[in-house]
Design an enzyme around this catalytic site. Structure first.
Site, PDB file in Angstrom:
ATOM      1  N   GLU A  26      21.625  56.317 -31.849  1.00 49.12           N
ATOM      2  CA  GLU A  26      22.488  57.255 -32.643  1.00 49.12           C
ATOM      3  C   GLU A  26      22.968  56.462 -33.818  1.00 49.12           C
ATOM      4  O   GLU A  26      22.781  55.453 -34.101  1.00 49.12           O
ATOM      5  CB  GLU A  26      23.859  57.747 -31.742  1.00 49.12           C
ATOM      6  CG  GLU A  26      24.780  56.484 -31.587  1.00 49.12           C
ATOM      7  CD  GLU A  26      26.098  56.592 -31.180  1.00 49.12           C
ATOM      8  OE1 GLU A  26      26.847  57.426 -32.246  1.00 49.12           O
ATOM      9  OE2 GLU A  26      26.791  56.259 -30.267  1.00 49.12           O
ATOM     10  N   LYS A 160      34.612  54.199 -23.303  1.00 46.76           N
ATOM     11  CA  LYS A 160      35.695  53.235 -23.532  1.00 46.76           C
ATOM     12  C   LYS A 160      37.020  53.578 -22.929  1.00 46.76           C
ATOM     13  O   LYS A 160      37.301  54.740 -22.687  1.00 46.76           O
ATOM     14  CB  LYS A 160      35.577  53.091 -25.282  1.00 46.76           C
ATOM     15  CG  LYS A 160      34.498  52.487 -25.733  1.00 46.76           C
ATOM     16  CD  LYS A 160      34.960  51.673 -26.795  1.00 46.76           C
ATOM     17  CE  LYS A 160      33.942  50.879 -27.561  1.00 46.76           C
ATOM     18  NZ  LYS A 160      32.936  51.620 -28.678  1.00 46.76           N
TER      19      LYS A 160
END
Ligand code: PSU
Ligand code: MN
Length: 308
Positions: A26, A160
């Site tokens: 990405e 995360k």
């Protein structure tokens, strides 16, 4: 999308056509996820790392309105330093195209474009997920719903810990997004090797992942297999420091009224600045680990792997 609209590099196109391993990567990670100049270094070094493993890297982003699979080094450098580059999730792609914008693509947008180009495996750092307070803000990354409709393997170091991990795991279940831990059933929290949440299954080799993918494809199931790959414990962020900084990051976001697609970049930037680069080292290590594993999985899925 016509072929004119989706730009696929010759190298990636040939590798896909010949069934050689390709790994999608990405670009939001370097346009909006990391400070300069580390962002550009990381993106270029990642491509070298993938090539060294005998796999073709396909870094994906939008250049002047053109969705591109297999950005050149020059394009990666330009995107890394472009103040005007936007963060594009899947819904933003046509708008960026219509307006001729450059963009870093999120996991959702990258996964979509990778799939269109015939790529099956994609490594990222941390996946988007359900944000804290989502029960009132409704803030859930489009990564989840999008991957639920794409037949990919996505390797990440979990989500995360800025997110609500428990709610994210619930949503993965609802969306039929299968998840396996690489060598562990402890779900990683990106900066930390163990988020405290467990998942049901672990896998021990790229070949095992390839077997699961073959079974999935054989059944005609079109949803992503998530591979959670924890950062090595020796390289994780000290869990005590992690909890402290995280609490301060959330407080700062609330105080400054940060919301929507700005939330993830804001929290990541806060953590990077506050830990004086410690989180950055973990970030880079986690990403490198995911890229290495993704490359091996790409080889296994394409049948090019010799390891078993
Ligand atoms: N998680 C990270 N670093 C990132 C991102 C997520 O640890 O840079 C990026 C990815 O591109 C992901 C996107 O797809 O943020 C999710 O953003 P949002 O929550 O606005 O959907
Ligand atoms: Mn969001």
């Amino acid at each position: 999308m016509t072929h004119d609209q989706l730009q696929v590099s010759d190298e990636v196109r040939a590798a896909v056509a010949e069934g050689r391993p390709v790994l999608a990567l990405e670009s939001t990670i370097f346009t909006h996820g990391l400070p300069r100049p580390d962002n550009q270094e990381l993106a270029l070094e990642t491509e070298r790392q993938v090539r060294d493993l005998g796999v073709v890297p396909a870094t994906i982003g939008v250049v002047d309105g053109r969705p591109t699979v297999g950005l050149s080094s020059d394009e990666i450098v330009a995107l890394s330093n472009d103040d005007d580059a936007v963060k594009a999730s899947l819904r933003d792609l046509p708008i960026a195209m219509g307006k001729g914008l450059s963009a870093g693509t999120t996991v959702a947008a990258t996964g979509y474009l990778a799939s269109r180009a015939g790529i099956k495996v994609f490594s990222t750092g941390g996946l988007g997920g359900v944000h804290r307070g989502a029960e009132t803000s409704f803030d859930e990354s489009a990564d989840l719903g999008t991957l639920a409709g794409l037949p990919l393997v996505v390797v990440s170091a979990g989500v995360k810990s800025i997110l609500d991990i428990g709610l994210t795991l619930e949503r993965l279940e609802t969306l039929n997004l299968a998840i396996v831990g690489y060598g562990t059933t402890k779900y990683p929290g990106f900066y930390i090797s163990d988020s405290g949440f467990s998942i049901d299954y672990s896998v021990e080799s790229p070949a095992e992942v390839a077997d699961i993918v073959a079974a999935r494809d054989g059944l005609g199931i079109e949803s992503t297999l998530l591979v959670a790959n924890p950062v090595a414990e020796a390289l994780q962020l000290d869990p005590k420091l992690h909890d402290e900084v995280l609490a301060r990051a959330w407080a700062a976001a609330a105080e400054q009224g940060v919301s929507g697609h700005d939330t993830t970049p804001f929290l990541l930037d806060f953590i990077t600045r506050t830990t004086g680069g410690k989180s950055m080292r973990t970030n880079i290590a986690a990403y490198a680990g995911n890229v290495a594993l993704g490359a091996r999985i790409a080889a296994a899925v394409s049948g090019a792997a010799t390891e078993r």
